[in-house]
Design a protein around this motif. Structure first.
Motif, PDB file in Angstrom:
ATOM      1  N   ASP A  12       9.618  16.413  -4.299  1.00  0.00           N
ATOM      2  CA  ASP A  12       9.772  14.955  -4.255  1.00  0.00           C
ATOM      3  C   ASP A  12       9.142  14.383  -2.985  1.00  0.00           C
ATOM      4  N   ILE A  13       9.406  15.040  -1.873  1.00  0.00           N
ATOM      5  CA  ILE A  13       8.837  14.593  -0.596  1.00  0.00           C
ATOM      6  C   ILE A  13       7.316  14.712  -0.635  1.00  0.00           C
ATOM      7  N   GLU A  14       6.835  15.819  -1.165  1.00  0.00           N
ATOM      8  CA  GLU A  14       5.385  16.015  -1.258  1.00  0.00           C
ATOM      9  C   GLU A  14       4.740  14.899  -2.070  1.00  0.00           C
ATOM     10  N   TYR A  15       5.294  14.611  -3.229  1.00  0.00           N
ATOM     11  CA  TYR A  15       4.725  13.575  -4.092  1.00  0.00           C
ATOM     12  C   TYR A  15       4.706  12.218  -3.383  1.00  0.00           C
ATOM     13  N   CYS A  16       5.823  11.857  -2.772  1.00  0.00           N
ATOM     14  CA  CYS A  16       5.936  10.529  -2.176  1.00  0.00           C
ATOM     15  C   CYS A  16       5.137  10.396  -0.876  1.00  0.00           C
ATOM     16  N   ALA A  17       5.100  11.438  -0.067  1.00  0.00           N
ATOM     17  CA  ALA A  17       4.278  11.385   1.151  1.00  0.00           C
ATOM     18  C   ALA A  17       2.805  11.284   0.770  1.00  0.00           C
ATOM     19  N   ASP A  18       2.405  12.051  -0.241  1.00  0.00           N
ATOM     20  CA  ASP A  18       1.028  11.984  -0.716  1.00  0.00           C
ATOM     21  C   ASP A  18       0.709  10.590  -1.244  1.00  0.00           C
ATOM     22  N   ALA A  19       1.634   9.998  -1.969  1.00  0.00           N
ATOM     23  CA  ALA A  19       1.415   8.647  -2.493  1.00  0.00           C
ATOM     24  C   ALA A  19       1.242   7.642  -1.356  1.00  0.00           C
ATOM     25  N   ALA A  20       2.080   7.728  -0.338  1.00  0.00           N
ATOM     26  CA  ALA A  20       1.965   6.808   0.807  1.00  0.00           C
ATOM     27  C   ALA A  20       0.606   6.955   1.476  1.00  0.00           C
ATOM     28  N   VAL A  21       0.139   8.191   1.598  1.00  0.00           N
ATOM     29  CA  VAL A  21      -1.176   8.437   2.191  1.00  0.00           C
ATOM     30  C   VAL A  21      -2.270   7.848   1.302  1.00  0.00           C
ATOM     31  N   ARG A  22      -2.187   8.092   0.000  1.00  0.00           N
ATOM     32  CA  ARG A  22      -3.194   7.568  -0.933  1.00  0.00           C
ATOM     33  C   ARG A  22      -3.203   6.043  -0.958  1.00  0.00           C
ATOM     34  N   TYR A  23      -2.009   5.435  -0.939  1.00  0.00           N
ATOM     35  CA  TYR A  23      -1.921   3.982  -1.026  1.00  0.00           C
ATOM     36  C   TYR A  23      -2.522   3.280   0.180  1.00  0.00           C
ATOM     37  N   THR A  24      -2.551   3.953   1.321  1.00  0.00           N
ATOM     38  CA  THR A  24      -3.088   3.339   2.530  1.00  0.00           C
ATOM     39  C   THR A  24      -4.500   3.818   2.865  1.00  0.00           C
ATOM     40  N   TYR A  84      15.999  -4.055   6.251  1.00  0.00           N
ATOM     41  CA  TYR A  84      14.736  -4.681   5.884  1.00  0.00           C
ATOM     42  C   TYR A  84      14.412  -5.919   6.710  1.00  0.00           C
ATOM     43  N   ALA A  85      15.422  -6.621   7.196  1.00  0.00           N
ATOM     44  CA  ALA A  85      15.184  -7.834   7.981  1.00  0.00           C
ATOM     45  C   ALA A  85      14.505  -7.513   9.309  1.00  0.00           C
ATOM     46  N   GLU A  86      14.712  -6.297   9.799  1.00  0.00           N
ATOM     47  CA  GLU A  86      14.114  -5.894  11.067  1.00  0.00           C
ATOM     48  C   GLU A  86      12.874  -5.031  10.872  1.00  0.00           C
ATOM     49  N   LEU A  87      12.399  -4.903   9.643  1.00  0.00           N
ATOM     50  CA  LEU A  87      11.296  -4.005   9.341  1.00  0.00           C
ATOM     51  C   LEU A  87      10.007  -4.468  10.013  1.00  0.00           C
ATOM     52  N   ASP A  88       9.368  -3.544  10.706  1.00  0.00           N
ATOM     53  CA  ASP A  88       8.106  -3.804  11.388  1.00  0.00           C
ATOM     54  C   ASP A  88       6.987  -3.206  10.530  1.00  0.00           C
ATOM     55  N   HIS A  89       6.205  -4.064   9.878  1.00  0.00           N
ATOM     56  CA  HIS A  89       5.158  -3.591   8.971  1.00  0.00           C
ATOM     57  C   HIS A  89       4.069  -2.818   9.708  1.00  0.00           C
ATOM     58  N   HIS A  90       3.855  -3.135  10.970  1.00  0.00           N
ATOM     59  CA  HIS A  90       2.890  -2.369  11.768  1.00  0.00           C
ATOM     60  C   HIS A  90       3.356  -0.911  11.896  1.00  0.00           C
ATOM     61  N   LYS A  91       4.650  -0.736  12.105  1.00  0.00           N
ATOM     62  CA  LYS A  91       5.214   0.606  12.246  1.00  0.00           C
ATOM     63  C   LYS A  91       5.145   1.360  10.918  1.00  0.00           C
ATOM     64  N   VAL A  92       5.443   0.684   9.824  1.00  0.00           N
ATOM     65  CA  VAL A  92       5.374   1.328   8.506  1.00  0.00           C
ATOM     66  C   VAL A  92       3.950   1.816   8.252  1.00  0.00           C
ATOM     67  N   TYR A  93       2.975   0.963   8.551  1.00  0.00           N
ATOM     68  CA  TYR A  93       1.572   1.335   8.371  1.00  0.00           C
ATOM     69  C   TYR A  93       1.230   2.573   9.208  1.00  0.00           C
ATOM     70  N   ALA A  94       1.624   2.568  10.466  1.00  0.00           N
ATOM     71  CA  ALA A  94       1.340   3.708  11.343  1.00  0.00           C
ATOM     72  C   ALA A  94       1.990   4.983  10.813  1.00  0.00           C
ATOM     73  N   ILE A  95       3.190   4.867  10.315  1.00  0.00           N
ATOM     74  CA  ILE A  95       3.874   6.041   9.761  1.00  0.00           C
ATOM     75  C   ILE A  95       3.119   6.562   8.538  1.00  0.00           C
ATOM     76  N   ALA A  96       2.691   5.651   7.666  1.00  0.00           N
ATOM     77  CA  ALA A  96       1.973   6.068   6.460  1.00  0.00           C
ATOM     78  C   ALA A  96       0.624   6.696   6.794  1.00  0.00           C
ATOM     79  N   VAL A  97      -0.065   6.149   7.772  1.00  0.00           N
ATOM     80  CA  VAL A  97      -1.416   6.612   8.087  1.00  0.00           C
ATOM     81  C   VAL A  97      -1.413   7.838   9.000  1.00  0.00           C
ATOM     82  N   ILE A  98      -0.495   7.883   9.949  1.00  0.00           N
ATOM     83  CA  ILE A  98      -0.497   8.953  10.948  1.00  0.00           C
ATOM     84  C   ILE A  98       0.514  10.048  10.625  1.00  0.00           C
TER      85      ILE A  98
END
Length: 117
Positions: A12-24, A84-98
């Protein structure tokens, strides 16, 4: 409640981490920030990674301990799910990409220890 095989959580983790990488892939930060569908999809995939890792840690802590930053990934899942109210989209992007590619590599290495069904 039936306990799942640790390999299933890892898959499950493999599929979802791969998806996050592909989506970005190929997205600049500006493109990511402008695309609410991609942001939502990436957030969901990272949330599932964190939840699957949380469940893996409960079911097989010895296996979960082989994944770097387990506590941080689980904590980030809680922010995605509840803060979600405190979610930093810059941080989410960095997590997905890096960091998602790093997670993906660690999970794939760990999955090699589990027999194919």
């Amino acid at each position: 409640m039936t306990q799942r095989d640790p390999g299933v959580y890892l898959e499950d983790i493999e599929y979802c981490a791969d998806a996050a990488v592909r989506y970005t892939a190929g997205y600049s930060l500006a493109q990511y920030l402008a695309d609410d569908k991609t942001r939502a999809a990436v957030e969901r995939m990272l949330e599932i990674c964190g939840e699957a890792l949380r469940q893996l840690d409960r079911a097989a802590p010895d296996v979960a301990s082989r994944i770097p930053y387990t506590r941080e990934i689980i904590g980030f899942r809680n922010i995605l799910a509840h803060g979600y109210a405190e979610l930093d989209h810059h941080k989410v992007y960095a997590i997905a990409v890096i960091h998602a590619p790093e997670l993906l590599a660690a999970v794939r290495t760990t999955l090699k220890e589990f027999p194919e069904p």
